[in-house]
Design an enzyme around this catalytic site. Sequence first.
Site, PDB file in Angstrom:
ATOM      1  N   ALA A 134      16.579 -48.744 -64.437  1.00  0.00           N
ATOM      2  CA  ALA A 134      17.530 -47.868 -63.632  1.00  0.00           C
ATOM      3  C   ALA A 134      18.151 -48.964 -62.334  1.00  0.00           C
ATOM      4  O   ALA A 134      17.240 -50.122 -61.951  1.00  0.00           O
ATOM      5  CB  ALA A 134      16.434 -46.771 -62.398  1.00  0.00           C
ATOM      6  N   THR A 135      19.476 -48.615 -62.139  1.00  0.00           N
ATOM      7  CA  THR A 135      19.765 -49.641 -61.074  1.00  0.00           C
ATOM      8  C   THR A 135      19.773 -48.844 -59.995  1.00  0.00           C
ATOM      9  O   THR A 135      20.508 -49.393 -58.855  1.00  0.00           O
ATOM     10  CB  THR A 135      21.602 -49.732 -61.835  1.00  0.00           C
ATOM     11  N   HIS A 167      15.972 -37.950 -62.129  1.00  0.00           N
ATOM     12  CA  HIS A 167      16.207 -38.167 -63.418  1.00  0.00           C
ATOM     13  C   HIS A 167      15.201 -38.348 -64.653  1.00  0.00           C
ATOM     14  O   HIS A 167      14.787 -38.560 -65.828  1.00  0.00           O
ATOM     15  CB  HIS A 167      17.090 -39.593 -63.395  1.00  0.00           C
ATOM     16  N   ASP A 185      20.837 -47.453 -66.940  1.00  0.00           N
ATOM     17  CA  ASP A 185      21.584 -46.583 -66.663  1.00  0.00           C
ATOM     18  C   ASP A 185      21.294 -46.351 -64.646  1.00  0.00           C
ATOM     19  O   ASP A 185      20.714 -46.744 -64.133  1.00  0.00           O
ATOM     20  CB  ASP A 185      20.942 -45.179 -66.640  1.00  0.00           C
ATOM     21  N   LYS A 220      25.629 -38.177 -70.069  1.00  0.00           N
ATOM     22  CA  LYS A 220      25.628 -38.917 -70.391  1.00  0.00           C
ATOM     23  C   LYS A 220      23.831 -39.796 -69.968  1.00  0.00           C
ATOM     24  O   LYS A 220      23.377 -40.449 -71.355  1.00  0.00           O
ATOM     25  CB  LYS A 220      26.420 -40.216 -69.320  1.00  0.00           C
ATOM     26  N   GLY A 279      31.952 -38.617 -67.076  1.00  0.00           N
ATOM     27  CA  GLY A 279      32.479 -38.642 -65.654  1.00  0.00           C
ATOM     28  C   GLY A 279      30.884 -37.650 -65.248  1.00  0.00           C
ATOM     29  O   GLY A 279      30.214 -37.927 -65.876  1.00  0.00           O
TER      30      GLY A 279
END
Lengths: 177, 177, 177
Positions: B33-34, B49, B83, B15, B10
């Site tokens: 990275a998306t 991040h 990610d 994660k 979640g």
Amino acid sequence: MGKITLITGGARSGKSRYALNIAAEYKNKVFLATAMAIDDEMAKRIQAHKEERDASYVTAEEPYDLAPVLKNIGSSIDCVIIDCITVWLGNLVYKHGDEIKEFEEVRDFLDHIGKCSADLIVVTNEVGTGIIPDNKLAREYRDYSGIINQKIASHADEVILMVSGQPLVVKGNKKHE
Amino acid sequence: MGKITLITGGARSGKSRYALNIAAEYKNKVFLATAMAIDDEMAKRIQAHKEERDASYVTAEEPYDLAPVLKNIGSSIDCVIIDCITVWLGNLVYKHGDEIKEFEEVRDFLDHIGKCSADLIVVTNEVGTGIIPDNKLAREYRDYSGIINQKIASHADEVILMVSGQPLVVKGNKKHE
Amino acid sequence: MGKITLITGGARSGKSRYALNIAAEYKNKVFLATAMAIDDEMAKRIQAHKEERDASYVTAEEPYDLAPVLKNIGSSIDCVIIDCITVWLGNLVYKHGDEIKEFEEVRDFLDHIGKCSADLIVVTNEVGTGIIPDNKLAREYRDYSGIINQKIASHADEVILMVSGQPLVVKGNKKHE
């Protein structure tokens, strides 16, 4: 210091009942309830949970400031159930005017959680695994819930995920499975 | 071919941090990275991040077409973190005009995922375990996310479910538990 | 009495396919489908699920009253798949006028689930792990779903949580992992 067990899972996954089950072996227990009876629906939920508990519990009701309650737990108490974190966080959001930042009550609680002499059984909810909420407050709430859950879990000796009333050990030894 | 690890869970379940932890043993790493900084909230998440990553990563930012990035990964790279999948799928939905069908970019990615020489660590989200969304697009998005997650998991050597920051091995060996 | 397996998980987590996989070893099978083709989207989902089943299944379609179907299962049948509980509960909510109380059809089913001579494979959904729904009916629905899932799980020999198409054993022996 006492052992910490974190019990997480979805709504009606048997978290509170499992907390009571593992607390059954203790003698002197405090049940720290965070819910407030703000409406009939909530009052019914609280009442239903109360009826599941036997007379061996002292009930403490505290919707906001959990750290002072933990500090006042006497050495005769060997187990404290805190039920539950996500309701408590919801209370704090309302109290602080529907804005989410790092709340002092949360920081105090997390600072104190590893210092309690009694064993702690902490109930929380998984709220982060649905579709991303439309609502910014809901997104911030689920983020903060997740962060708090992670912090408690990092302190915990055991983390249990409840699935359909059954415990799944996520952290700790597997004897409960 | 490289080993594939899928990390799911979640929101705020730890994660990305866990992906970084298991990537720590590698030397030459790419972080794919998306996410796009489409608003302040997203920009803050991306920045937070980034600050968790050390200088040993080359960052590639690609919101849509992941397969060409994987094809261009040189043999000197031994680990790629992607990610994350659900943000990528969200980007594709916006790009293709808020309509969900089988996207070419997804098919290309799934065709290529087993052909990369570097080890892949793929981060995704569990979005399918709340109440059924009212909104048809949200239902289709969560269905498609689930299907993509299943396909990646079927290729994966390890599938990890993050719960409150703790890893639970769903597929693969249990050494991480 | 037959063995009971409960398969739970999110949308598109591979629950139905896993049910078919574990049913593959049986010869005389009933597939008890609870879904109704109330619109095109549902009709497509039903059709897609039908196409995954081979000809070894007798299909029974029953949206409301499952207990009589179970009672009429002959001794020649060795496996019944019930797919799924949460759709069935949704049907009952519509039938009984969008009000949730303890439904007689649910009580009858739970009374009968342990009395069937065939092995039962029951598919359900995890609906309780998102943000609390705004809508009272949705909250009651997810509570009732959770309670029903708990009751089935307490009867079950095995409870499996599907994550990205991979089975995680929650209750029972670990041979499927």
